[in-house]
Scaffold this active site. Structure first.
Site, PDB file in Angstrom:
ATOM      1  N   PHE A 148      37.573  34.560  39.474  1.00 34.29           N
ATOM      2  CA  PHE A 148      37.669  34.393  38.015  1.00 34.29           C
ATOM      3  C   PHE A 148      37.505  32.939  37.600  1.00 34.29           C
ATOM      4  O   PHE A 148      38.038  32.516  36.573  1.00 34.29           O
ATOM      5  CB  PHE A 148      38.994  34.954  37.492  1.00 34.29           C
ATOM      6  CG  PHE A 148      39.268  36.362  37.912  1.00 34.29           C
ATOM      7  CD1 PHE A 148      38.485  37.403  37.465  1.00 34.29           C
ATOM      8  CD2 PHE A 148      40.308  36.644  38.778  1.00 34.29           C
ATOM      9  CE1 PHE A 148      38.732  38.713  37.867  1.00 34.29           C
ATOM     10  CE2 PHE A 148      40.563  37.947  39.189  1.00 34.29           C
ATOM     11  CZ  PHE A 148      39.765  38.989  38.737  1.00 34.29           C
ATOM     12  N   GLN A 166      32.076  45.900  35.864  1.00 31.06           N
ATOM     13  CA  GLN A 166      32.242  44.509  35.431  1.00 31.06           C
ATOM     14  C   GLN A 166      32.608  44.423  33.953  1.00 31.06           C
ATOM     15  O   GLN A 166      33.489  43.659  33.560  1.00 31.06           O
ATOM     16  CB  GLN A 166      30.957  43.734  35.691  1.00 31.06           C
ATOM     17  CG  GLN A 166      30.789  43.287  37.126  1.00 31.06           C
ATOM     18  CD  GLN A 166      31.776  42.194  37.497  1.00 31.06           C
ATOM     19  OE1 GLN A 166      31.662  41.063  37.068  1.00 31.06           O
ATOM     20  NE2 GLN A 166      32.767  42.551  38.288  1.00 31.06           N
ATOM     21  N   GLY A 198      25.171  34.052  38.694  1.00 39.34           N
ATOM     22  CA  GLY A 198      24.887  34.326  40.089  1.00 39.34           C
ATOM     23  C   GLY A 198      23.654  35.174  40.299  1.00 39.34           C
ATOM     24  O   GLY A 198      22.694  34.758  40.959  1.00 39.34           O
ATOM     25  N   GLY A 242      29.214  39.146  34.000  1.00 41.19           N
ATOM     26  CA  GLY A 242      30.561  38.970  34.527  1.00 41.19           C
ATOM     27  C   GLY A 242      31.592  38.539  33.512  1.00 41.19           C
ATOM     28  O   GLY A 242      32.779  38.795  33.687  1.00 41.19           O
ATOM     29  N   GLU A 243      31.163  37.876  32.418  1.00 39.24           N
ATOM     30  CA  GLU A 243      32.146  37.268  31.525  1.00 39.24           C
ATOM     31  C   GLU A 243      32.124  37.788  30.096  1.00 39.24           C
ATOM     32  O   GLU A 243      33.133  37.717  29.387  1.00 39.24           O
ATOM     33  CB  GLU A 243      31.957  35.743  31.539  1.00 39.24           C
ATOM     34  CG  GLU A 243      32.520  35.145  32.806  1.00 39.24           C
ATOM     35  CD  GLU A 243      31.881  33.828  33.207  1.00 39.24           C
ATOM     36  OE1 GLU A 243      32.593  32.828  33.252  1.00 39.24           O
ATOM     37  OE2 GLU A 243      30.665  33.814  33.490  1.00 39.24           O
TER      38      GLU A 243
END
Length: 689
Positions: A228, A586, A497, A652-653
């Site tokens: 994280f 996710q 990524g 992811g965020e």
């Protein structure tokens, strides 16, 4: 929906059977164990050490202090100057370490180390008017302040104005696997098994600190149990483990405990954010002013940059965004999922909801009316921008048209019921990477890249990307990652990524195809790619961002102040999805983290002692299964040819961005009370009902 595939994790069996080994689980002969001693004062100087009792304990190999620790070469991150000074910068800082034959012995010996301090008054309280407040010279994502027009005059002249202050607390990353390292020396060669988000970054940092040729350092991270952001850069554990291993001439294992992590591995800065919105009667914004006040430690400077997302969201001819830092005697702040964007969008999207209420306008319609034609600051076209489509799709799925806009009028028994919405955004990033692709004589393929899998499914995603490029079955592709000896790759962070690593994999596979002529020799055929020129040459002709919309329904108990969230929906526009199954996971994970941000997560600071009282998962609350009821995440079929060869944007965020605002906006709709400080715990909510 548009996706390359939908696969289970290729390493899933290893994980569920326990075959997957994490950092300190790797077997190594003659391993010793380290345990840290932490400061008990928040500021001062160490005047004396008494290590005699610790050293007398059978099995103790050494006690390291600033008096006998090897000298390290300096690096920009002051947290990595482990045991290099007697100065104490915050409570919980590492002041000594014990190395022993067993973990139990090391822990007991650490308890016996006596440290005497000359304590000095400390300052740990963040306030907007702190005399030490300053504005950073530079920021990672742009200048610390952006300004257009005359925002202050425009605000004073606006027919409709919102001027609100929002606060978010310190929040701690809590990855399942703690920060842990196994370090071993072979002459002047260093090998570490480490839990991190970028083996190549750890290698280069260790090489500088220990003054080694990077080729003499190897960082192995095949499985990482979450991060994280807290493992985005090397933390003190990896430096101390290497230092201890050199001191005793044996491999050393060091794993921080959960409580130790609260001081030593970073956390999200608390913020105090003032948002001013000026609008015409029809809801069109004339000015946006967003300022944020944040903290950093005296050891290293780190800015949360909470105003950054406001720069890309809504059209307004007059605008100003700025953030300010105060260096305090606290542990160092650092990255936490969606740094800047998560707290920043809570403030902006809450203010937009307040403006919609004042105007008597539907909050979705308010956002649509302020949708920009291009980047609000510089006019660049967006590579793709489907925020309005996310809002519309979410409204249809959530049943928004049936919503009564009046607050505080729906009650079921002792529960008040309401719904809320908030927008989401996150930048599209990628970093240069290298990769190799090999065709083997048996018809299989091997792809190698020093990426890392935090549990997000990176291996599977890269296998799907390689298989699509090679026109092969994913089962034919083996992906090797998690080792700094592999071709260099950037961090697993910033939702970058897959974009960065995937670009390198695509180019390596394309190069491989150009070498193949239908026949693979017994030794195989290999091709390599380096995307440095491609990534750095991409330019800034487009503004590249993901967008989304969150919808939430809440129930507020009028007798206890407890808030439940029976429904959440996230709709996202994030380019092409690689693995549909992992992507949904996710998105939901981010939304659940946003649920915790809204209702539970808070690191409570003890100002008298200077550290966090909530230093374990018994006191620092995160959502449990009973808190996660009906959550759903969907995405639009978005095509964007301007981001990377896969058309992906990173996922992811963005799931956490805006989620807290949707929940707090729903709480206002349920109760008629506006809460501007997170988290909305029962003691904070009940007195206002």
């Amino acid at each position: 929906m548009n996706a390359i595939g939908s696969l289970n994790r290729v390493e899933g069996r290893e994980k569920v059977t326990g075959e997957a080994r994490y950092a300190v689980e790797h077997p190594v002969p003659d391993a010793a164990y380290a345990w840290v001693v932490q400061s008990t004062v928040a500021k001062g100087e160490i005047t004396a050490f008494d290590t005699s009792d610790a050293e007398a304990l059978p099995g103790v190999l050494t006690v390291l202090t600033p008096d006998n620790a090897p000298e390290l070469a300096p690096v920009s991150d002051g947290e990595l100057a482990v045991l290099q000074s007697r100065k104490v910068a915050y409570r919980g800082q590492i002041v000594a370490a014990v190395v022993a034959e067993t973990l139990e012995t090391a822990r007991e010996a650490a308890r016996l180390v006596r440290v005497t301090y000359a304590a000095r008054p400390h300052d740990v309280r963040l306030t907007p008017d702190h005399p030490g407040r300053y504005t950073p010279d530079e920021a990672e994502d742009g200048p610390w302040q952006a300004r257009q027009g005359d925002p202050e005059d425009a605000f004073r002249a606006a027919p409709v104005r919102i001027d609100c202050t929002f606060t978010t607390p310190a929040e701690h990353n809590n990855p399942m696997e703690p920060h842990a390292t196994l370090a071993a020396w072979d002459g002047d060669a260093l090998t570490v098994h480490d839990s991190n988000q970028g083996p190549a970054t750890v290698r280069s940092t260790l090489a500088k600190i220990f003054e080694l040729d990077p080729a003499r350092v190897r960082v192995i991270s095949p499985h990482v149990g979450g991060g994280f952001g807290s493992k985005g850069t090397p933390r003190p554990n990896v430096v101390l483990a290497a230092m201890a291993a050199r001191a005793v001439g044996r491999p050393v294992k060091l794993a921080f405990t959960r409580r130790q992590m609260y001081a030593l591995t970073g956390y999200r800065s608390p913020t105090v954010q003032r948002v001013r919105l000026g609008a015409r009667e029809d809801g069109r914004l004339t000015t946006i002013i967003h300022e944020s006040f944040e903290q950093s430690s005296t050891v290293r400077e780190f800015a949360e940059e909470s105003t950054t997302p406001t720069r890309v969201m809504y059209r307004a001819p007059n605008r100003r965004t700025a953030y300010h830092l105060t260096r305090l005697d606290v542990p160092s702040t650092s990255w936490m999922r969606a740094p800047g964007d998560a707290p920043g969008m809570f403030a902006l999207e809450s203010a937009m909801d307040e403006l919609a209420v004042v105007l008597g306008l539907d909050p979705i319609e308010l956002r649509v009316r302020n949708e920009p034609d291009g980047h609000p600051e510089d006019g660049r076209p967006f590579s793709s921008r489907n925020l309005v489509a996310c809002l519309r799709e979410g409204a249809a799925r959530f049943g928004w048209s049936d919503r009564d806009p009046a607050p505080g009028v729906r009650r079921v028994g002792r529960r008040l019921v309401g719904t809320g919405v908030a927008a989401a955004t996150y930048p599209v990033l990628r970093s240069p990477a290298q990769a190799t692709a090999r065709a083997n004589a048996d018809g299989s393929y091997t792809v190698r890249i020093a990426a890392v899998d935090l549990g997000t499914g990176a291996r599977t995603a890269l296998a799907l990307i390689a298989a699509e490029t090679l026109k092969a079955d994913p089962a034919q592709v083996t992906v090797e990652i998690g080792d700094s000896d592999l071709p260099r790759a950037g961090l697993a962070g910033g939702s970058a990524g897959t974009a960065g690593w995937g670009t390198a994999v695509v180019r390596a596979c394309e190069a491989l195809l150009s070498k193949l002529n239908g026949h693979v020799p017994p030794e195989g055929v290999e091709a390599a790619a380096d995307t440095t020129d491609e990534v750095r040459g991409q330019g800034d002709d487009y503004a590249r961002h993901s967008f989304g919309a969150h919808f939430a329904e809440v129930e507020v108990d009028v007798d206890t102040g407890e808030i439940r969230v029976p429904r959440m929906l996230g709709v996202f526009a994030t380019g092409r999805i690689v693995n549909a199954k992992a992507a949904r996971s996710q998105f939901l994970g981010g939304m659940i983290m946003g649920l915790g941000m809204a209702l539970m997560e808070e690191s409570v600071l003890d100002e008298a002692f200077g550290d966090h009282l909530t230093a374990d998962l018994a006191q620092y609350h995160i959502p449990a299964s009973a808190d996660v009821r009906d959550l759903d995440a969907v995405w639009l079929d978005e095509h964007d040819p301007h981001v990377n060869p896969m058309g992906t944007k990173g996922i992811g965020e963005i799931g956490i961005v805006g989620a807290a605002a949707a929940i707090t906006n729903a709480v206002h709709h349920a109760t008629g009370v506006r809460f501007r400080a997170l988290p909305l715990t029962p003691p904070r909510v009940l007195p206002e009902l």
